[in-house]
Design a protein around this motif. Structure first.
Motif, PDB file in Angstrom:
ATOM      1  N   GLU A 127       0.825  -1.208   0.000  1.00  0.00           N
ATOM      2  CA  GLU A 127       0.000   0.000   0.000  1.00  0.00           C
ATOM      3  C   GLU A 127       0.858   1.256   0.000  1.00  0.00           C
ATOM      4  N   ARG A 128       1.896   1.280   0.835  1.00  0.00           N
ATOM      5  CA  ARG A 128       2.770   2.453   0.881  1.00  0.00           C
ATOM      6  C   ARG A 128       3.480   2.639  -0.464  1.00  0.00           C
ATOM      7  N   ALA A 129       4.003   1.564  -1.022  1.00  0.00           N
ATOM      8  CA  ALA A 129       4.718   1.648  -2.303  1.00  0.00           C
ATOM      9  C   ALA A 129       3.773   2.046  -3.436  1.00  0.00           C
ATOM     10  N   GLY A 130       2.497   1.662  -3.310  1.00  0.00           N
ATOM     11  CA  GLY A 130       1.513   1.959  -4.343  1.00  0.00           C
ATOM     12  C   GLY A 130       0.766   3.262  -4.118  1.00  0.00           C
ATOM     13  N   GLY A 131       1.245   4.098  -3.211  1.00  0.00           N
ATOM     14  CA  GLY A 131       0.599   5.390  -2.968  1.00  0.00           C
ATOM     15  C   GLY A 131      -0.748   5.261  -2.294  1.00  0.00           C
ATOM     16  N   GLY A 132      -0.914   4.264  -1.425  1.00  0.00           N
ATOM     17  CA  GLY A 132      -2.163   4.092  -0.690  1.00  0.00           C
ATOM     18  C   GLY A 132      -3.070   3.024  -1.257  1.00  0.00           C
ATOM     19  N   SER A 133      -2.632   2.364  -2.309  1.00  0.00           N
ATOM     20  CA  SER A 133      -3.444   1.332  -2.949  1.00  0.00           C
ATOM     21  C   SER A 133      -2.547   0.159  -3.341  1.00  0.00           C
ATOM     22  N   THR A 134      -3.136  -1.017  -3.444  1.00  0.00           N
ATOM     23  CA  THR A 134      -2.394  -2.160  -3.976  1.00  0.00           C
ATOM     24  C   THR A 134      -2.862  -2.486  -5.397  1.00  0.00           C
TER      25      THR A 134
END
Length: 144
Positions: A42-49
């Motif tokens: 989520e963090r790497a995806g800007g809040g989304s997976t």
């Protein structure tokens, strides 16, 4: 120049997560690993997976754990997660669960792939798929 730290989260041990010996149930270690993997994605995806239009999703292929030191009620642990991409369709996620004093309580190695949700097959080159979807590779891997 210092080496970057892997992704890290804290989790507090709850009473219902204990086994009859009064320490963290073996299956909960795996749950803590799953929490860390999802939070990191989520963090790497800007809040989304989400992978958007690619219609792919991470899938856990295997998980191996080594238990080293018991965790008890009320403790707070740190769980780290670091991704190692290779050349194939799968990649490794290495996790460590640390007690407050820095003692390693467990290490977990997961083999993960990205599944094409239409074809139900793993996709090639997962690293580039993360990159194409806008994931921050530096959050996923200290090797980036």
């Amino acid at each position: 120049m210092s080496e970057r730290e892997p992704f890290r989260i804290q989790i507090k041990v709850r009473m219902y997560e204990l086994d009859m010996l009064g320490h963290l149930n073996h299956a909960v270690y795996h749950s803590y690993g799953e929490v860390a993997r999802i939070e990191m994605l989520e963090r790497a995806g800007g809040g989304s997976t989400s992978f958007g239009e690619q219609n792919i999703s991470p899938v856990l292929l295997s998980s191996t754990i080594n238990y080293r030191s018991e965790i008890r009620m009320g403790e707070t642990v740190d769980v780290t997660c670091d991704t190692r991409f290779g050349s194939g369709k799968s990649f490794q996620m290495e996790l460590f669960i640390y007690k407050a004093d820095g003692t390693v309580s467990a290490d977990i190695t997961c083999t993960v792939g990205l599944m094409d949700l239409d074809r139900r097959k793993l996709v090639d080159d997962p690293r580039s798929r993360f990159e194409q979807a806008g994931y921050d590779l530096k959050v996923l891997s200290t090797a980036e």
